[in-house]
Design an enzyme around this catalytic site. Structure first.
Site, short mmCIF file in Angstrom:
data_model
loop_
_atom_site.label_atom_id
_atom_site.label_comp_id
_atom_site.label_asym_id
_atom_site.label_seq_id
_atom_site.Cartn_x
_atom_site.Cartn_y
_atom_site.Cartn_z
N HIS A 43 0.87 -1.18 0.00
CA HIS A 43 0.00 0.00 0.00
C HIS A 43 0.91 1.23 0.00
O HIS A 43 1.16 1.81 1.05
CB HIS A 43 -0.89 -0.02 1.24
CG HIS A 43 -1.95 1.03 1.21
ND1 HIS A 43 -3.15 0.89 1.86
CD2 HIS A 43 -1.99 2.24 0.63
CE1 HIS A 43 -3.88 1.99 1.68
NE2 HIS A 43 -3.19 2.81 0.94
N GLU A 70 -2.47 -1.61 -3.32
CA GLU A 70 -3.59 -0.87 -2.76
C GLU A 70 -3.29 0.61 -2.80
O GLU A 70 -2.12 1.02 -2.74
CB GLU A 70 -3.82 -1.29 -1.30
CG GLU A 70 -4.09 -2.75 -1.11
CD GLU A 70 -4.22 -3.12 0.34
OE1 GLU A 70 -3.59 -2.46 1.19
OE2 GLU A 70 -4.96 -4.07 0.63
N HIS A 190 -7.70 -6.49 6.72
CA HIS A 190 -7.45 -5.49 7.78
C HIS A 190 -7.72 -6.06 9.16
O HIS A 190 -8.82 -6.47 9.48
CB HIS A 190 -8.24 -4.19 7.58
CG HIS A 190 -7.55 -3.05 8.28
ND1 HIS A 190 -6.67 -2.19 7.65
CD2 HIS A 190 -7.59 -2.66 9.57
CE1 HIS A 190 -6.22 -1.31 8.54
NE2 HIS A 190 -6.75 -1.59 9.71
C1 LIG Z 1 -6.39 -1.59 2.92
C2 LIG Z 1 -5.95 -2.13 4.22
O1 LIG Z 1 -6.75 -2.39 5.08
C3 LIG Z 1 -4.53 -2.27 4.54
O2 LIG Z 1 -3.70 -2.42 3.45
C4 LIG Z 1 -4.08 -1.07 5.27
O3 LIG Z 1 -4.23 0.00 4.39
C5 LIG Z 1 -2.69 -1.23 5.70
O4 LIG Z 1 -2.10 0.02 5.64
P1 LIG Z 1 -0.95 0.35 6.71
O5 LIG Z 1 0.03 -0.82 6.63
O6 LIG Z 1 -0.39 1.64 6.23
O7 LIG Z 1 -1.63 0.39 8.03
N1 LIG Z 2 -6.01 -5.17 2.72
C1 LIG Z 2 -5.56 -5.49 4.06
C2 LIG Z 2 -4.08 -5.59 4.08
O1 LIG Z 2 -3.44 -5.59 3.03
C3 LIG Z 2 -3.36 -5.75 5.35
O2 LIG Z 2 -4.06 -5.19 6.44
P1 LIG Z 2 -3.43 -5.49 7.89
O3 LIG Z 2 -3.34 -6.99 8.03
O4 LIG Z 2 -2.05 -4.87 7.89
O5 LIG Z 2 -4.37 -4.85 8.87
#
Ligand SMILES: CC(=O)[C@@H](O)[C@H](O)COP(=O)(O)O
Ligand SMILES: NCC(=O)COP(=O)(O)O
Length: 238
Positions: A43, A70, A190
């Site tokens: 992301h 993402e 998440h």
């Molecule tokens: C979309 C999602 O839920 C995750 O990819 C979240 O965006 C993680 O981002 P961070 O690692 O910056 O918390």
């Molecule tokens: N889309 C969720 C992700 O990529 C990871 O979320 P998290 O496990 O770091 O909360």
């Protein structure tokens, strides 16, 4: 089969803390795949707090499973999709200053915006997933704008799971059924972890993929990365 996509954002967080290249994000991604991960998720946020643009370009050339990127679909992100053409683009509504993702799209209110973005990214041959709350209405909105999949935002599940798992899972079952009936796939992510993943997987129908990062990387500090990935994969076998 539900695929495990490992989100390596937090590997980059640790790397950036000292300004060098340890841990090596690219090596970790390669090793995650060697240990059984069926996808790599990143992301790259606008402030590059963890995953950087140059990481994305290097990961494009080494990821052999599915590369899932993402992001909020601003010009920077859409241009990245044109340049990288990952296996999947997951559109999230995060404002630039968000500490993390904390809500899904309002796919009704933002239908016109999302429809154009989805069409452009799909034209590149990239699957498009839209990050939504577990709401049948929001899933219907994602179907209407042409998404290939939805990603169900699972922080509400993770919180409620600790209180009443039957209540926690209910909206996700309903949302997954609407997605399937509408001919699109179902991802989830998440705050999923070793405690709540098995129940989610056992109860959500048509679950194509989970993307997990924060808890998995945290667990790896105790169990090791290879063992941790195997532990998460085991939750998806039941
Ligand atoms: C979309 C999602 O839920 C995750 O990819 C979240 O965006 C993680 O981002 P961070 O690692 O910056 O918390
Ligand atoms: N889309 C969720 C992700 O990529 C990871 O979320 P998290 O496990 O770091 O909360």
């Amino acid at each position: 089969m539900t695929r495990l996509s490992v989100n390596i954002n937090k590997i980059a967080t640790l790397r950036n803390a000292r300004g060098g290249n340890n841990p090596d994000v690219i090596k970790v991604a390669i090793d995650c795949e060697r240990f059984g991960a069926q996808g790599i998720t990143v992301h790259p946020r606008p402030d590059e707090r963890h995953i950087r643009y140059k990481d994305v370009l290097m990961l494009r050339d080494v990821v052999t499973t599915e590369f899932n990127i993402e992001g909020y679909p601003d010009e920077r992100y859409v241009n990245m999709m044109h340049e990288v053409k990952p296996g999947q683009a997951t559109l999230v509504p995060d404002p630039p200053n968000a500490i993390t993702s904390n809500a899904g799209w309002d796919t009704i209110k933002h239908a016109a915006f999302l429809r154009d973005i989805v069409q452009e990214i799909k034209s590149l041959g990239v699957r498009v997933s839209i990050f939504v709350d577990p709401s049948p209405r929001m899933v219907e909105g994602a179907i209407a704008v042409g998404a290939d999949r939805v990603e169900l935002y699972t922080e509400p599940y993770a919180v409620e799971y600790l209180v009443n798992k039957e209540i926690a899972i209910k909206p996700y079952i309903e949302s997954a059924k609407v997605a399937h009936a509408g001919g699109i796939g179902v991802n989830a992510g998440h705050d999923l972890d070793l405690n709540n993943l098995k129940y989610l997987h056992q109860n959500i129908p048509h679950l194509d993929e989970v993307s997990i990062g924060h808890a998995l990387v945290s667990d790896a500090l105790y169990y090791g990365l290879e063992n941790t990935i195997q532990l998460y994969l085991k939750q998806l076998k039941s």
